[in-house]
Design an enzyme around this catalytic site. Structure first.
Site, PDB file in Angstrom:
ATOM      1  N   ASN A 268     -38.724 -29.055  42.297  1.00  0.00           N
ATOM      2  CA  ASN A 268     -37.514 -29.841  42.498  1.00  0.00           C
ATOM      3  C   ASN A 268     -37.818 -31.332  42.680  1.00  0.00           C
ATOM      4  OD1 ASN A 268     -34.921 -30.549  42.968  1.00  0.00           O
ATOM      5  ND2 ASN A 268     -34.618 -29.284  44.786  1.00  0.00           N
TER       6      ASN A 268
ATOM      7  N   HIS B 200     -26.572 -17.886  53.459  1.00  0.00           N
ATOM      8  CA  HIS B 200     -26.376 -19.212  54.063  1.00  0.00           C
ATOM      9  C   HIS B 200     -24.917 -19.418  54.465  1.00  0.00           C
ATOM     10  CE1 HIS B 200     -30.008 -21.501  52.107  1.00  0.00           C
ATOM     11  NE2 HIS B 200     -30.365 -20.370  52.636  1.00  0.00           N
TER      12      HIS B 200
ATOM     13  N   ARG C  55     -28.033 -17.415  57.896  1.00  0.00           N
ATOM     14  CA  ARG C  55     -28.593 -18.683  58.318  1.00  0.00           C
ATOM     15  C   ARG C  55     -27.456 -19.647  58.623  1.00  0.00           C
ATOM     16  NH1 ARG C  55     -31.720 -23.167  54.599  1.00  0.00           N
ATOM     17  NH2 ARG C  55     -29.559 -23.887  54.355  1.00  0.00           N
TER      18      ARG C  55
ATOM     19  N   TYR D  24     -28.680 -31.936  56.275  1.00  0.00           N
ATOM     20  CA  TYR D  24     -29.348 -30.991  55.372  1.00  0.00           C
ATOM     21  C   TYR D  24     -28.638 -29.643  55.379  1.00  0.00           C
ATOM     22  CZ  TYR D  24     -31.776 -26.944  54.107  1.00  0.00           C
ATOM     23  OH  TYR D  24     -32.012 -25.739  53.548  1.00  0.00           O
TER      24      TYR D  24
ATOM     25  N   ASP E 214     -32.746 -23.277  59.881  1.00  0.00           N
ATOM     26  CA  ASP E 214     -33.791 -24.052  59.212  1.00  0.00           C
ATOM     27  C   ASP E 214     -33.794 -25.468  59.774  1.00  0.00           C
ATOM     28  OD1 ASP E 214     -34.624 -24.555  55.651  1.00  0.00           O
ATOM     29  OD2 ASP E 214     -35.576 -25.245  57.510  1.00  0.00           O
TER      30      ASP E 214
ATOM     31  N   HIS F 233     -35.911 -27.648  58.974  1.00  0.00           N
ATOM     32  CA  HIS F 233     -36.320 -28.453  57.806  1.00  0.00           C
ATOM     33  C   HIS F 233     -37.342 -29.514  58.183  1.00  0.00           C
ATOM     34  CE1 HIS F 233     -35.421 -29.720  53.588  1.00  0.00           C
ATOM     35  NE2 HIS F 233     -35.101 -28.438  53.535  1.00  0.00           N
TER      36      HIS F 233
ATOM     37  N   GLU G 142     -36.934 -21.690  61.274  1.00  0.00           N
ATOM     38  CA  GLU G 142     -37.731 -22.057  60.098  1.00  0.00           C
ATOM     39  C   GLU G 142     -38.095 -23.525  60.089  1.00  0.00           C
ATOM     40  OE1 GLU G 142     -35.629 -21.536  56.449  1.00  0.00           O
ATOM     41  OE2 GLU G 142     -37.147 -22.621  55.316  1.00  0.00           O
TER      42      GLU G 142
ATOM     43  N   GLU H 177     -42.448 -22.659  52.785  1.00  0.00           N
ATOM     44  CA  GLU H 177     -41.828 -22.869  51.469  1.00  0.00           C
ATOM     45  C   GLU H 177     -42.452 -24.030  50.710  1.00  0.00           C
ATOM     46  OE1 GLU H 177     -37.781 -23.504  52.789  1.00  0.00           O
ATOM     47  OE2 GLU H 177     -37.912 -25.570  52.158  1.00  0.00           O
TER      48      GLU H 177
ATOM     49  N   ARG I  33     -43.337 -17.973  54.411  1.00  0.00           N
ATOM     50  CA  ARG I  33     -42.226 -18.122  53.452  1.00  0.00           C
ATOM     51  C   ARG I  33     -42.655 -18.687  52.102  1.00  0.00           C
ATOM     52  NH1 ARG I  33     -37.369 -18.260  53.756  1.00  0.00           N
ATOM     53  NH2 ARG I  33     -36.931 -20.428  53.210  1.00  0.00           N
TER      54      ARG I  33
ATOM     55  N   HIS J 102     -39.167 -17.793  50.280  1.00  0.00           N
ATOM     56  CA  HIS J 102     -38.203 -18.862  50.047  1.00  0.00           C
ATOM     57  C   HIS J 102     -37.239 -18.409  48.936  1.00  0.00           C
ATOM     58  CE1 HIS J 102     -37.745 -23.319  48.652  1.00  0.00           C
ATOM     59  NE2 HIS J 102     -36.858 -23.025  49.568  1.00  0.00           N
TER      60      HIS J 102
ATOM     61  N   ASP K   3     -33.202 -24.068  44.041  1.00  0.00           N
ATOM     62  CA  ASP K   3     -34.110 -24.696  43.079  1.00  0.00           C
ATOM     63  C   ASP K   3     -35.220 -23.753  42.646  1.00  0.00           C
ATOM     64  OD1 ASP K   3     -34.475 -25.403  45.913  1.00  0.00           O
ATOM     65  OD2 ASP K   3     -36.413 -26.102  45.244  1.00  0.00           O
TER      66      ASP K   3
ATOM     67  N   GLU L 188     -34.542 -14.755  51.587  1.00  0.00           N
ATOM     68  CA  GLU L 188     -33.477 -15.755  51.550  1.00  0.00           C
ATOM     69  C   GLU L 188     -32.685 -15.569  50.265  1.00  0.00           C
ATOM     70  OE1 GLU L 188     -34.875 -19.766  51.466  1.00  0.00           O
ATOM     71  OE2 GLU L 188     -32.969 -20.583  52.072  1.00  0.00           O
TER      72      GLU L 188
ATOM     73  N   TRP M  62     -37.523 -35.103  55.360  1.00  0.00           N
ATOM     74  CA  TRP M  62     -36.181 -34.691  54.933  1.00  0.00           C
ATOM     75  C   TRP M  62     -35.966 -33.218  55.160  1.00  0.00           C
ATOM     76  CZ3 TRP M  62     -34.584 -31.400  50.754  1.00  0.00           C
ATOM     77  CH2 TRP M  62     -33.184 -31.302  50.674  1.00  0.00           C
TER      78      TRP M  62
HETATM   79  C1  CS2 Z   1     -34.513 -24.985  52.133  1.00  0.00           C
HETATM   80  C2  CS2 Z   1     -34.588 -25.327  50.681  1.00  0.00           C
HETATM   81  O1  CS2 Z   1     -33.711 -22.872  51.470  1.00  0.00           O
HETATM   82  C3  CS2 Z   1     -34.403 -23.476  52.300  1.00  0.00           C
HETATM   83  O2  CS2 Z   1     -35.002 -22.924  53.221  1.00  0.00           O
HETATM   84  O3  CS2 Z   1     -35.582 -25.473  52.887  1.00  0.00           O
HETATM   85  O4  CS2 Z   1     -33.295 -25.272  50.166  1.00  0.00           O
HETATM   86  C4  CS2 Z   1     -35.163 -26.703  50.366  1.00  0.00           C
HETATM   87  O5  CS2 Z   1     -34.358 -27.704  50.952  1.00  0.00           O
HETATM   88  C5  CS2 Z   1     -35.210 -26.882  48.860  1.00  0.00           C
HETATM   89  O6  CS2 Z   1     -35.968 -25.844  48.311  1.00  0.00           O
HETATM   90  C6  CS2 Z   1     -35.837 -28.218  48.502  1.00  0.00           C
HETATM   91  O7  CS2 Z   1     -35.906 -28.334  47.119  1.00  0.00           O
HETATM   92 MG    MG Z   2     -36.232 -24.116  54.269  1.00  0.00          MG
END
Ligand code: CS2
Ligand code: MG
Length: 405
Positions: free
Chosen positions: A37, A122, A147, A159, A212, A214, A238, A264, A285, A314, A318, A341, A405
């Site tokens: 991505n 989600h 989640r 996010y 998450d 993140h 996560e 991930e 993950r 994961h 993407d 997920e 991020w």
């Molecule tokens: C996220 C992802 O799904 C998740 O756990 O961390 O959506 C992540 O933001 C994307 O894969 C980034 O490209």
């Molecule tokens: Mg994640």
């Protein structure tokens, strides 16, 4: 069975996907996902210019030797681009081997350890009430694990929250330059514990709840969050903190029993070896597309099993349906599978291009008995959706400091 051609396709049915197709002299082909991505074209060039020429004429059945050839033979090992390219080749070769044997890939791995694969979906919203309403809808659809991600008051964008976008594909596919988002740990802490307190009050204790972070907290902040969330019994927290220094998870682990998940963004077993063997995490993950394919995930999963660490691949938007199919075969086989997920089987354009035989019902997913990965790729349909550069956002603290991020 010899490899005769390797083709790379980039399409953008809402967001970019990179797909590899390996042809053989037996008339069997296999497909793999190479989507990185925000850096898709780096992998395309890597595959076309540096990988494909080396593989023409090689034995398509020699999956392990080709994996080692591409990993050790490059000299400059590891890295997201390297391993995404290796992953796609690897997935395609497992697809070919399954088709040649007339068996679904999970049978080649060792057969079923379970009939169905438990999914987590989600729920994200503009505020706590909106987020919990979304979660209630998913629970009504049969999901046993949700989640939760909620917008943070005082921050323009958060996010994992769609905002005014209709789906993740629209959110991720329209970023011609990296958007800059703002982060405030203080504002985040003002919301996140309350989110899970209200979730437990509304849904009780049977539903699995996940979150998450993140990678946005420091280790001691993650420790504090894990401790504050203990009463709400999360399945896992996560990416609580970046673990380039894997020892940093010792700080988190000392303070909280909230289960931890990470991986991930990892490309090899070396990125998570210490986290696993020191039992600093509870779920790994890694994604087939980012960590070297089925061959690598089988190895990492077996290593994790020694230390009672479960897999939780994961499953973001993407990762293409090919990667999801690869995960489904691994999840069906792995003795230490935890949870998968799930963000849906794709929008209408994605389903037009990727034909998957995975089925989903009542919060569970099931592989089919189709030989190989059980997913196909329509080159003609893909041509309708040409590549469109799009970036991941970058994050800054309120004082302008570049952040995770
Ligand atoms: C996220 C992802 O799904 C998740 O756990 O961390 O959506 C992540 O933001 C994307 O894969 C980034 O490209
Ligand atoms: Mg994640």
């Amino acid at each position: 069975m010899k490899i005769t051609a390797i083709k790379v396709f980039v399409c953008s049915p809402g967001r970019n996907f990179v797909t590899v197709k390996i042809h053989t002299d037996a008339g069997i082909y296999g497909i793999g996902d190479a989507t990185l991505n925000g850096r898709e074209m780096a992998v395309v060039t890597y595959l076309e210019e540096h990988v494909a020429p080396c593989l023409i004429g090689r034995d398509a059945h020699a999956i392990e030797d080709i994996w080692q050839y591409l990993y050790k033979g490059v000299y400059w090992r590891k890295g997201a681009v390297n391993l995404a390219a290796i992953a796609a080749i690897d997935m395609a070769l497992w697809d070919i081997k399954g088709k040649a044997a007339g068996l679904p890939v999970y049978q080649l791995l060792g057969g079923k350890s379970r009939q169905g694969v438990t999914l987590y979906a989600h729920a994200s919203g503009e505020n706590i009430a909106d987020t919990l309403d979304k979660a209630a809808q998913l629970i009504d659809q049969g999901y046993k694990a949700i989640r939760l991600q909620s917008a943070i008051p005082g921050l323009p964008v958060t996010y994992g929250v769609l905002g005014d976008k209709k789906d993740y594909y629209e959110l991720q596919g329209n970023r011609p330059l990296p958007p800059e988002e703002q982060w405030s740990t203080k504002k985040y802490f003002n919301l996140v514990v309350e989110l899970f307190k209200q979730a437990r009050e509304r849904f009780g204790n049977d539903i699995h709840l996940l979150h998450d972070v993140h990678s946005r907290l420091t280790p001691i902040e993650s420790a504090r969050l894990g401790k504050l969330l203990e009463p709400y019994d999360l399945l896992f927290l996560e990416d609580a903190s970046i673990a380039e220094n894997q020892d940093s998870y010792k700080i988190i682990r000392q303070h909280t029993t909230t289960p931890l998940a990470i991986g991930e963004t990892y490309n090899t077993i070396w990125d998570c070896k210490d986290l696993i063997q020191n039992q600093l995490i509870d779920y790994i993950r890694v994604a087939a597309t980012h960590a070297g394919g089925i061959t690598a995930l089988r190895r990492i999963g077996d290593f994790a099993n020694i230390y009672n660490v479960k897999t939780a691949p994961h499953g973001a938007p993407d990762l293409s349906p090919i990667c999801f199919a690869a995960h489904m075969h691994l999840n069906t086989w792995a003795p230490n599978f935890g949870i998968q997920e799930f963000v849906g089987l794709g929008n209408e354009q994605v389903k037009q291009i990727f034909t998957s035989t995975v089925t989903v019902s009542d919060g569970m997913a099931y592989v089919s008995e189709a030989p190989g990965l059980g997913v196909d790729f329509d080159e003609t349909a893909a041509q309708q959706y040409p590549y469109k550069r799009s970036y991941l956002p970058v994050s800054r603290l309120e004082d302008g400091t570049l952040w995770n991020w």
